[in-house]
Design a protein around this motif. Structure first.
Motif, PDB file in Angstrom:
ATOM      1  N   SER A  59      25.316  -2.522  30.850  1.00 35.39           N
ATOM      2  CA  SER A  59      23.867  -2.493  30.968  1.00 35.39           C
ATOM      3  C   SER A  59      23.291  -3.768  30.342  1.00 35.39           C
ATOM      4  O   SER A  59      23.717  -4.173  29.266  1.00 35.39           O
ATOM      5  N   PRO A  60      22.318  -4.403  31.005  1.00 35.09           N
ATOM      6  CA  PRO A  60      21.760  -5.636  30.427  1.00 35.09           C
ATOM      7  C   PRO A  60      21.071  -5.387  29.093  1.00 35.09           C
ATOM      8  O   PRO A  60      20.860  -6.319  28.322  1.00 35.09           O
ATOM      9  N   PHE A  61      20.742  -4.121  28.818  1.00 31.60           N
ATOM     10  CA  PHE A  61      20.006  -3.852  27.592  1.00 31.60           C
ATOM     11  C   PHE A  61      20.893  -3.804  26.353  1.00 31.60           C
ATOM     12  O   PHE A  61      20.410  -3.710  25.244  1.00 31.60           O
ATOM     13  N   ASP A  62      22.211  -3.840  26.576  1.00 35.00           N
ATOM     14  CA  ASP A  62      23.125  -3.827  25.433  1.00 35.00           C
ATOM     15  C   ASP A  62      23.466  -5.215  24.920  1.00 35.00           C
ATOM     16  O   ASP A  62      24.187  -5.364  23.942  1.00 35.00           O
ATOM     17  N   LEU A  63      22.972  -6.259  25.608  1.00 35.93           N
ATOM     18  CA  LEU A  63      23.371  -7.616  25.251  1.00 35.93           C
ATOM     19  C   LEU A  63      22.550  -8.168  24.096  1.00 35.93           C
ATOM     20  O   LEU A  63      21.506  -7.639  23.731  1.00 35.93           O
ATOM     21  N   SER A  64      23.023  -9.286  23.548  1.00 33.85           N
ATOM     22  CA  SER A  64      22.251  -9.986  22.531  1.00 33.85           C
ATOM     23  C   SER A  64      21.154 -10.800  23.232  1.00 33.85           C
ATOM     24  O   SER A  64      21.187 -10.980  24.449  1.00 33.85           O
ATOM     25  N   GLY A  65      20.206 -11.298  22.443  1.00 34.26           N
ATOM     26  CA  GLY A  65      19.081 -12.029  23.010  1.00 34.26           C
ATOM     27  C   GLY A  65      19.508 -13.200  23.880  1.00 34.26           C
ATOM     28  O   GLY A  65      19.036 -13.360  25.006  1.00 34.26           O
ATOM     29  N   GLY A  66      20.428 -14.022  23.355  1.00 36.88           N
ATOM     30  CA  GLY A  66      20.866 -15.197  24.094  1.00 36.88           C
ATOM     31  C   GLY A  66      21.587 -14.830  25.382  1.00 36.88           C
ATOM     32  O   GLY A  66      21.400 -15.478  26.412  1.00 36.88           O
ATOM     33  N   GLN A  67      22.372 -13.758  25.318  1.00 34.32           N
ATOM     34  CA  GLN A  67      23.109 -13.337  26.508  1.00 34.32           C
ATOM     35  C   GLN A  67      22.163 -12.793  27.571  1.00 34.32           C
ATOM     36  O   GLN A  67      22.299 -13.087  28.749  1.00 34.32           O
ATOM     37  N   LYS A  68      21.165 -12.005  27.108  1.00 34.08           N
ATOM     38  CA  LYS A  68      20.178 -11.479  28.054  1.00 34.08           C
ATOM     39  C   LYS A  68      19.506 -12.621  28.794  1.00 34.08           C
ATOM     40  O   LYS A  68      19.250 -12.556  29.988  1.00 34.08           O
ATOM     41  N   ARG A  69      19.210 -13.666  28.032  1.00 36.99           N
ATOM     42  CA  ARG A  69      18.509 -14.790  28.646  1.00 36.99           C
ATOM     43  C   ARG A  69      19.382 -15.457  29.708  1.00 36.99           C
ATOM     44  O   ARG A  69      18.905 -15.841  30.756  1.00 36.99           O
ATOM     45  N   ARG A  70      20.669 -15.559  29.426  1.00 38.78           N
ATOM     46  CA  ARG A  70      21.575 -16.114  30.427  1.00 38.78           C
ATOM     47  C   ARG A  70      21.560 -15.281  31.698  1.00 38.78           C
ATOM     48  O   ARG A  70      21.540 -15.817  32.812  1.00 38.78           O
ATOM     49  N   VAL A  71      21.579 -13.954  31.514  1.00 39.84           N
ATOM     50  CA  VAL A  71      21.563 -13.072  32.676  1.00 39.84           C
ATOM     51  C   VAL A  71      20.295 -13.321  33.488  1.00 39.84           C
ATOM     52  O   VAL A  71      20.327 -13.439  34.714  1.00 39.84           O
ATOM     53  N   ALA A  72      19.165 -13.434  32.783  1.00 36.25           N
ATOM     54  CA  ALA A  72      17.895 -13.626  33.476  1.00 36.25           C
ATOM     55  C   ALA A  72      17.882 -14.959  34.221  1.00 36.25           C
ATOM     56  O   ALA A  72      17.378 -15.054  35.341  1.00 36.25           O
ATOM     57  N   ILE A  73      18.459 -15.986  33.595  1.00 39.55           N
ATOM     58  CA  ILE A  73      18.518 -17.285  34.277  1.00 39.55           C
ATOM     59  C   ILE A  73      19.430 -17.175  35.496  1.00 39.55           C
ATOM     60  O   ILE A  73      19.109 -17.680  36.578  1.00 39.55           O
ATOM     61  N   ALA A  74      20.534 -16.447  35.334  1.00 36.66           N
ATOM     62  CA  ALA A  74      21.443 -16.247  36.472  1.00 36.66           C
ATOM     63  C   ALA A  74      20.709 -15.541  37.610  1.00 36.66           C
ATOM     64  O   ALA A  74      20.927 -15.839  38.784  1.00 36.66           O
ATOM     65  N   GLY A  75      19.812 -14.619  37.253  1.00 34.00           N
ATOM     66  CA  GLY A  75      19.058 -13.877  38.256  1.00 34.00           C
ATOM     67  C   GLY A  75      18.264 -14.800  39.164  1.00 34.00           C
ATOM     68  O   GLY A  75      18.063 -14.513  40.339  1.00 34.00           O
ATOM     69  N   VAL A  76      17.772 -15.892  38.620  1.00 31.70           N
ATOM     70  CA  VAL A  76      17.030 -16.861  39.433  1.00 31.70           C
ATOM     71  C   VAL A  76      17.994 -17.825  40.121  1.00 31.70           C
ATOM     72  O   VAL A  76      17.835 -18.162  41.288  1.00 31.70           O
ATOM     73  N   LEU A  77      19.008 -18.202  39.382  1.00 30.41           N
ATOM     74  CA  LEU A  77      19.993 -19.160  39.906  1.00 30.41           C
ATOM     75  C   LEU A  77      20.716 -18.603  41.138  1.00 30.41           C
ATOM     76  O   LEU A  77      21.114 -19.358  42.026  1.00 30.41           O
ATOM     77  N   ALA A  78      20.852 -17.282  41.184  1.00 30.83           N
ATOM     78  CA  ALA A  78      21.578 -16.651  42.283  1.00 30.83           C
ATOM     79  C   ALA A  78      20.877 -16.855  43.616  1.00 30.83           C
ATOM     80  O   ALA A  78      21.478 -16.679  44.671  1.00 30.83           O
TER      81      ALA A  78
END
Lengths: 285, 266
Positions: free
Chosen positions: A140-159
């Motif tokens: 779940s994205p909600f279990d990640l640390s702040g920096g990791q969440k941000r990477r996921v969010a950036i990946a969401g746009v990069l995809a």
């Protein structure tokens, strides 16, 4: 391939007590493959500016051209534009919503009308590109640390495979380590994916080391636009509007004033070090 | 996008109405609302119109800004007007199939519409000229006697002011999340009802998470500052009546008496 802004103005809440002229007559040309930093104080209009680039905000007057086409033309596919000009908002981790990281990153490509397989492929590549460990992908994205969440969010746009990637304060609220990691990652993406990157920040230190072109915003206007060393040469004017040049600039100017003939236009630690060593050698000879 | 919502929004201006004690404004609104439902004659309507017009004028809030708030009740207005129009018996003006419009229906539909519009305008004068905090302060003080029958007035007022305070924050948050998801190609407009509801998930999940996070932070911050409810709590800026409040109380009472007189006499 370029984005051109032609005399863009934007006024918030026109005609009420809250009226605010957020952008004043902005004309810019953003070339393909550039790495640009946009710097400005809170409320200088930098966030408003970048939301114009993918058509989220419509200019009160003026025109914006993407690859030569007027994005305000009737029938211009704005949704497609948003896939081309990927915008990552401030605190992007606040927009995560899916049950797994992988599904969340698939959201963008799916909205582009891609099939499940294609979307998954894009998500796969994007998560790779932001350097997120594979064992986390189905958590779940909600279990990640702040920096990791941000990477996921950036990946969401990069995809969505954007040609231009805009990041609004990508380092806000991160610790120094997280900040460096994200910025290094952004640099790598710029180099490896051959995309235009626009980095919005209020921290000179953040952008000075990375960008090739620096745009300084103040009160809705472009105050300076050039390579970092040119811009930082105006460090006194920058200070007058509440910004500051990188620490290195101050150090170099101080050394110069005390009689060491160093190069004041050095913007990074490495350049400064080289210049100081050179000056010392010359001095000791 | 969502900036058009005017409910609970303060409009800053420097006017007499802005400076009044919130209790005065609440009292005046109460009487004004009652008075709207007392008039039968045109004279009463005229008096109420004059009163409201003066209020709006004094408040220095642009009329355009107030009328925007009416958009929210257009449907209610229409339904009320139609019911009054068709279902009031009396001298028939137009008849078609099972529908008939009577003279009395026309009049009462008109009056009802005007009443509702005045009701909204009158109350929005208060909300537009009073900060949410002042409003709840006023309510708290005005309702203090209810403490005697064990109604936790302070706590209710605190909840109200927090709720009001959070409206603009959550609106802004919604706007932000919406934009971020639109930037990822989300579509909140097209499709049928079920599809639309489904499309809201990327908006609602982050919004709820954010609301809970904010509530949690706020509770923590309040506790850190030793908040323990209303018992023994004093105000930094206690509400205080001034001369202008007395004048307004007087004027409002005169207006109310006038409305009653018009009702009895005409």
């Amino acid at each position: 391939m370029s984005i051109i802004l032609d005399h863009v103005n934007y006024v918030y809440s026109a005609g009420t007590a809250y009226e605010k002229h957020a952008l004043k007559d902005i004309s810019l040309k953003i070339e393909d493959g550039q790495f640009i930093g946009i710097i400005g104080h809170t409320g200088s209009g930098k966030s408003t500016l970048i939301q114009h680039l993918n058509g989220l905000i419509r200019a009160t007057s003026g025109a914006i051209y993407y690859n030569g086409e007027d994005i305000y033309d009737k029938g211009y596919p704005l949704q497609k534009l948003r896939g081309k000009v990927g915008l990552v908002f401030q605190y992007p981790e606040h927009q995560l919503f899916e049950t797994t990281i992988f599904k969340d990153v698939c959201f963008g490509p799916k909205n582009q009308g891609l099939s499940q397989n294609e979307a998954e492929l894009k998500a796969f590549e994007a998560l790779r590109a932001v350097g997120l460990s594979e064992r986390l992908w189905y958590q779940s994205p909600f279990d990640l640390s702040g920096g990791q969440k941000r990477r996921v969010a950036i990946a969401g746009v990069l995809a969505m495979k954007p040609e231009v990637l805009i990041l609004d304060e990508p380092t806000a609220g991160l610790d120094p380590k997280g900040r460096d990691e994200i910025l290094d990652q952004v640099v790598r993406m710029h180099r490896e994916l051959h995309i235009t990157v626009i980095l919005v920040s209020h921290s000179m230190e953040d952008v000075a080391n990375y960008v090739g072109r620096l745009i300084v915003m103040n009160r809705g206007q472009v105050m300076f636009d050039g390579v970092p060393r040119e811009v930082f040469a105006h460090y006194q004017e920058l200070e007058a509007v509440g910004l500051s040049a990188p620490q290195v600039t101050y150090l170099m100017h101080d050394l110069r004033r005390r009689g060491l003939s160093v190069d004041e236009s050095a913007t990074t630690l490495e350049e400064a070090k080289a210049s100081i060593l050179r000056a010392l050698q010359v001095g000791s000879k | 996008m969502l900036r058009d919502i005017t409910i609970g929004q303060y409009y800053p201006a420097d006017s007499v109405i802005h400076k009044l004690d919130p209790r005065t404004k609440l009292f005046a609104t109460l009487l004004f609302v009652i008075s709207l439902f007392t008039f039968r004659s045109w004279a009463g309507l005229a008096l109420a119109t004059v009163f409201l017009a003066v209020l709006i004028r004094l408040s220095k809030v642009p009329l355009r800004y107030m009328v925007k708030g009416l958009r929210a009740i257009v449907v209610i207005l229409l339904i009320t007007a139609l019911f009054n129009l068709f279902l009031t018996p009396g001298k028939v003006l137009v008849e078609w199939w099972i529908f008939s419009i009577s003279y009395e229906g026309l009049i009462s539909a008109g009056k009802m519409t005007v009443r509702l519009i005045f009701l909204i305008l009158g109350t929005s004068v208060v909300t537009l000229t009073t900060t949410p905090n002042a409003l709840t302060d006023g309510l708290e003080k005005a309702l203090r006697p209810l403490n005697a029958i064990r109604i936790p007035v302070h706590e209710v007022a605190m909840m109200m002011s927090i709720a009001l305070r959070f409206i603009p924050i959550l609106v802004e948050e919604t706007d932000k999340i919406m934009k971020a998801q639109i930037a990822r190609g989300a579509d909140f407009e097209s499709g049928n009802l079920i599809k639309k509801a489904k499309n809201m998930v990327p908006l609602l999940v982050p919004l709820f998470i954010s609301a809970f996070r904010r509530a949690n932070d706020l509770a923590l911050a309040m506790e850190a500052r030793c908040y323990h409810g209303g018992k023994g709590r004093t105000k930094m800026k206690p509400l205080q009546y001034r001369r202008r409040d007395a004048v307004v109380y007087g004027l409002v009472l005169v207006y109310f008496a006038g409305m009653i007189a018009v009702r009895i006499l005409l």
